[in-house]
Design an enzyme around this catalytic site. Sequence first.
Site, mmCIF file in Angstrom:
data_model
loop_
_atom_site.group_PDB
_atom_site.id
_atom_site.type_symbol
_atom_site.label_atom_id
_atom_site.label_comp_id
_atom_site.label_asym_id
_atom_site.label_seq_id
_atom_site.Cartn_x
_atom_site.Cartn_y
_atom_site.Cartn_z
ATOM 1 N N GLY A 1 0.501 -0.510 -5.334
ATOM 2 C CA GLY A 1 0.834 -0.788 -6.688
ATOM 3 C C GLY A 1 0.228 -2.245 -7.155
ATOM 4 O O GLY A 1 0.025 -2.412 -8.363
ATOM 5 N N GLY B 1 4.245 -0.770 -4.911
ATOM 6 C CA GLY B 1 5.335 -2.101 -4.447
ATOM 7 C C GLY B 1 5.929 -3.076 -5.598
ATOM 8 O O GLY B 1 6.884 -3.306 -5.712
ATOM 9 N N ASP C 1 0.265 2.921 3.284
ATOM 10 C CA ASP C 1 -0.663 2.974 4.488
ATOM 11 C C ASP C 1 -0.338 3.905 5.522
ATOM 12 O O ASP C 1 -1.213 4.467 5.730
ATOM 13 C CB ASP C 1 -1.148 1.495 4.728
ATOM 14 C CG ASP C 1 -1.283 0.814 3.436
ATOM 15 O OD1 ASP C 1 -1.891 1.182 2.822
ATOM 16 O OD2 ASP C 1 -1.055 -0.705 3.499
#
Length: 269
Positions: free
Chosen positions: A11, A43, A162
């Site tokens: 983000g 995020g 991730d």
Amino acid sequence: MMKYIVIKWGGSVLEKLPKSFYQDVVSLHQSGEWTPIIVHGGGPLITELLQKLNVETTFINGLRVTSQPVLDIVEMVLSGAVNKQVVRKILEAGGNAFGISGVDGGLLQAKPTEASDTLGFVGEVVNVNHKLIEGVINQGYIPVISPVGIGEDGQRYNINGDVAASAIAKSLGANLCFISDIPGILVEKDGQKIKLTKATKKEVEELIDNQTIWGGMIPKVKAAIDGLVHNIPEVGIINGLEENSLIDYTNGNEVGTKIVLDEVFSNGK
């Protein structure tokens, strides 16, 4: 033979990526040599909405502690707003994208992480329904995946982007490329920050131990190492704000930081 490449960005980079980056993704797809699969985070947007709604949020080692109310917002932001924004940007760049969440079709089957006592509904991926991804690709679309997983009992899990990207790359035997807003892994040398062009598993572990690598970079490099151990050919961390960085990376030019298992193997390749 088409090669798969999983491209992940968080983000923090989302709002900054130039239109040319999306055009690069589209031209990769149209080249026929590479098949991009996008995994995105979100995020900062999640944090912003949590604050607006007065829902408490904290992090442990770069992972968000996820209660049920936090989870509702995570899913809303990731699978709703962010996922569709990425799809739109690819369409605007002349490409064809199809957005899916890890919940759809049981794409990312998950279980709670070992630290679920402290982290709450944060999951790790136990299985990827890669046939679903291949189905989307075979229809001519670039898959855009939001990292929300689903357990056998129907419980949703917040999955670090991730970690999700690494699991997807493992399942497809794909290259993995993390898009950042920094040029790669940076280390201090003689008071200057310099970029590592290549880092081995051992070097990365030492950099985590001495806290050169910290915060949100930890899940990234850990996911990279985990992927390399499980049949991902190569992992790169590149700056998506640099012109042509993605094209340079896929062409094998020196860009960003390449993470490899060990030097002997990588030199003999």
